[in-house]
Design a protein around this motif. Structure first.
Motif, mmCIF file in Angstrom:
data_model
loop_
_atom_site.group_PDB
_atom_site.id
_atom_site.type_symbol
_atom_site.label_atom_id
_atom_site.label_comp_id
_atom_site.label_asym_id
_atom_site.label_seq_id
_atom_site.Cartn_x
_atom_site.Cartn_y
_atom_site.Cartn_z
ATOM 1 N N ALA C 29 0.734 -1.314 -0.024
ATOM 2 C CA ALA C 29 0.043 -0.100 0.173
ATOM 3 C C ALA C 29 0.822 1.297 -0.111
ATOM 4 N N ILE C 30 0.314 2.130 -0.666
ATOM 5 C CA ILE C 30 1.202 3.652 -0.621
ATOM 6 C C ILE C 30 0.113 4.704 -0.369
ATOM 7 N N VAL C 31 0.433 5.504 0.576
ATOM 8 C CA VAL C 31 -0.336 6.471 1.072
ATOM 9 C C VAL C 31 0.337 7.969 0.839
ATOM 10 N N ASP C 32 -0.392 8.966 0.733
ATOM 11 C CA ASP C 32 0.192 10.216 0.466
ATOM 12 C C ASP C 32 0.478 11.160 1.457
ATOM 13 N N ALA C 33 0.936 12.171 1.440
ATOM 14 C CA ALA C 33 1.458 13.244 2.662
ATOM 15 C C ALA C 33 0.192 13.392 3.794
ATOM 16 N N GLY C 34 -0.955 13.133 3.184
ATOM 17 C CA GLY C 34 -1.988 13.344 3.980
ATOM 18 C C GLY C 34 -2.639 11.985 4.662
ATOM 19 N N ALA C 35 -1.852 10.823 4.378
ATOM 20 C CA ALA C 35 -2.232 9.434 4.905
ATOM 21 C C ALA C 35 -3.217 8.961 4.091
ATOM 22 N N ASN C 36 -3.606 9.437 3.166
ATOM 23 C CA ASN C 36 -4.740 8.959 2.050
ATOM 24 C C ASN C 36 -4.329 7.856 1.002
ATOM 25 N N LEU C 37 -5.067 7.055 1.112
ATOM 26 C CA LEU C 37 -4.547 5.881 0.103
ATOM 27 C C LEU C 37 -4.334 6.247 -1.522
ATOM 28 N N ILE C 38 -3.414 5.886 -1.924
ATOM 29 C CA ILE C 38 -2.994 6.318 -3.400
ATOM 30 C C ILE C 38 -2.965 5.184 -4.300
ATOM 31 N N ALA C 39 -2.393 4.083 -3.773
ATOM 32 C CA ALA C 39 -2.294 2.729 -4.814
ATOM 33 C C ALA C 39 -2.052 1.803 -3.965
ATOM 34 N N PHE C 40 -2.519 0.417 -4.533
ATOM 35 C CA PHE C 40 -2.570 -0.608 -3.608
ATOM 36 C C PHE C 40 -2.372 -1.933 -4.618
ATOM 37 N N ALA C 41 -1.700 -3.132 -4.219
ATOM 38 C CA ALA C 41 -1.653 -4.135 -5.085
ATOM 39 C C ALA C 41 -1.491 -5.393 -3.960
ATOM 40 N N HIS C 42 -2.432 -6.278 -4.145
ATOM 41 C CA HIS C 42 -2.638 -7.769 -3.250
ATOM 42 C C HIS C 42 -2.030 -8.626 -4.547
ATOM 43 N N MET C 43 -1.008 -9.137 -4.224
ATOM 44 C CA MET C 43 -0.367 -10.426 -5.295
ATOM 45 C C MET C 43 -1.290 -11.531 -4.878
ATOM 46 N N ASP C 44 -1.455 -12.285 -5.903
ATOM 47 C CA ASP C 44 -2.304 -13.448 -5.970
ATOM 48 C C ASP C 44 -1.770 -14.494 -4.979
ATOM 49 N N ASN C 45 -2.839 -14.911 -3.749
ATOM 50 C CA ASN C 45 -2.672 -15.834 -2.823
ATOM 51 C C ASN C 45 -1.906 -15.335 -1.862
ATOM 52 N N ALA C 46 -1.624 -14.029 -1.693
ATOM 53 C CA ALA C 46 -0.977 -13.709 -0.392
ATOM 54 C C ALA C 46 -2.176 -13.428 0.619
ATOM 55 N N TRP C 47 -1.785 -13.148 1.900
ATOM 56 C CA TRP C 47 -2.772 -13.410 3.071
ATOM 57 C C TRP C 47 -3.803 -12.369 2.832
ATOM 58 N N LEU C 48 -4.959 -12.880 2.921
ATOM 59 C CA LEU C 48 -6.195 -11.939 2.797
ATOM 60 C C LEU C 48 -5.873 -10.710 4.290
ATOM 61 N N GLY C 109 4.961 10.815 1.561
ATOM 62 C CA GLY C 109 3.955 9.620 1.595
ATOM 63 C C GLY C 109 4.714 8.543 2.358
ATOM 64 N N ALA C 110 4.111 7.255 2.155
ATOM 65 C CA ALA C 110 4.602 6.385 2.855
ATOM 66 C C ALA C 110 4.342 4.894 2.221
ATOM 67 N N ILE C 111 5.237 3.681 2.418
ATOM 68 C CA ILE C 111 4.720 2.549 1.818
ATOM 69 C C ILE C 111 4.679 1.705 3.055
ATOM 70 N N GLY C 112 3.701 0.826 2.923
ATOM 71 C CA GLY C 112 3.254 -0.368 3.772
ATOM 72 C C GLY C 112 3.161 -1.900 3.136
ATOM 73 N N VAL C 113 3.996 -2.664 3.668
ATOM 74 C CA VAL C 113 4.008 -4.134 3.019
ATOM 75 C C VAL C 113 3.765 -5.262 4.156
ATOM 76 N N SER C 114 2.921 -6.114 3.862
ATOM 77 C CA SER C 114 2.632 -7.228 4.777
ATOM 78 C C SER C 114 2.345 -8.493 3.745
ATOM 79 N N GLY C 115 2.853 -9.809 4.316
ATOM 80 C CA GLY C 115 2.470 -10.697 3.839
ATOM 81 C C GLY C 115 3.620 -12.000 4.296
ATOM 82 N N SER C 116 4.341 -11.732 4.869
ATOM 83 C CA SER C 116 5.530 -12.575 5.234
ATOM 84 C C SER C 116 6.083 -12.363 6.523
ATOM 85 N N THR C 117 7.297 -12.653 6.971
ATOM 86 C CA THR C 117 8.129 -12.362 8.170
ATOM 87 C C THR C 117 8.026 -10.702 8.208
ATOM 88 N N VAL C 118 8.138 -10.297 9.233
ATOM 89 C CA VAL C 118 8.448 -8.970 9.370
ATOM 90 C C VAL C 118 9.877 -8.546 8.570
#
Lengths: 133, 133, 133, 133
Positions: C29-48, C109-118
């Motif tokens: 996930a990518i948010v902008d300087a106001g912490a609003n969502l700008i773009a997102f991608a869920h790779m196939d079969n990644a954790w819901l 902005g900022a990036i957030g990634v989740s799906g595996s070990t930290v």
């Protein structure tokens, strides 16, 4: 660019002065370009329920870069945006929220006012906007 | 009796001055005796996440009429109020929130400050309280 | 200044490539300087469940302009920011969220990634940040 | 079967191209068969309030496997599904959300678009659907 705290406080002071002029007690909220709260004032004895509404009006005005009352015309039963209020954690779409723009016309934040009739709320919000013009 | 907007604005101005003195950027919230938001200020470029935390600290300080850091000592694992943070829609129990009392010792509201270390947050909150003493 | 969609998509593509390199399935996930969502991608079969976590990590990193894991060091039992996760509608304070800065060092902005070990989440987030350096 | 990230990105690219064609700034969300977010794009300077609405439209379209505008006809005062928007954490029932089907007619996800008139939102959503036909 986003509104500064100095600008936000100037808008709130102007809004408070207008509220006193027209003999009302208002809640006044200012958000920045990211819809985050920058400044807030609750006039003594103003409605407690309007603390939340003022903030929602400010966010709503920035979310769609238009006066909240314009959105409310479209969200009526049969309107093209019926029940849009259910989005974004709860919108307020009656008058009292206005975008704040810089000299170039870019939206830098918004003001939300609640505490009296929607006509009075709008008048006080406009005084806040005018103070930064 | 509850804090007035004039008092709240005086506390915020003192807190902002102290924040500048110690070279920090703070979010400052004042709630009344009913734990309702009375005034708020986000200093330019202060942390966005602290907008919410400052308000929660102020509410927490009024909810229990004690400094937030005192509550935090009791909410640790094994403590008597373990995870009290889950109540009231989310409490913040580290330092930076302080009750505000009148001359007779009655709590009339609270201040919450967030934006730096908890020591700095507490120092700035105390400056707000002192301004009304 | 805030991150553009072009930049956000470039960061996501780089993060996806890194995720594939290290044989993981990520939510990004990518948010902008106001912490609003700008773009997102869920790779196939990644954790819901990581769809939400990736977004919270991105917001958390922007809210405090620091890597989420740094905040997590302070929010442990006995730490100065214990249970800060209760603020802002729910923070995530383990690694995988990183601020994104422009050439002048301003957070855009900022990036957030989740799906595996930290550790893997952090590595993939860093790849997103590096793509914009 | 559910929509893949490749398909979702293809639909978003087509929707973005259509949005540019008709001179609008859109937010575009894709959910899978489980109504979970798969991909999202916020075009620069598009309405911030539409970030949330685009996602709600996509979920609403998948929740009921029909265009959001069809549901909106039934949710009006006096209608058979009056105020259905209160369910599922908040639905959006005006046009701009469409189910996405595979070649056999099975719903594999949905697209939600928000940022302009509901007619434009629907047109851009349809372009996303058509890209996968």
């Amino acid at each position: 660019m986003s509104i500064t705290l100095d600008q936000a406080e100037k808008a709130i002071q102007a809004a408070k002065a207008k509220a006193a002029d027209i003999n009302t007690l208002m809640n006044i909220a200012i958000v920045d370009a990211g819809a985050n709260l920058i400044a807030f004032a609750h006039m003594d004895n103003a409605w407690l329920g309007s603390i939340d509404i003022a903030q929602r009006k400010a966010r709503t005005a920035r979310y769609f870069d238009m006066p909240t009352g314009e959105l409310g015309k479209l969200s009526q039963p049969g309107g093209s945006l019926y029940n849009i209020e259910h989005s974004n954690g709860g919108l307020i779409t009656f008058p009292g929220g206005l975008p704040i723009k810089d000299a170039s016309g870019t939206v830098i934040g918004a003001i939300g006012v609640s505490g009296s009739t929607v006509e009075n709320d709008h008048t006080v919000a406009q005084a806040g906007v005018d103070a930064l013009a």
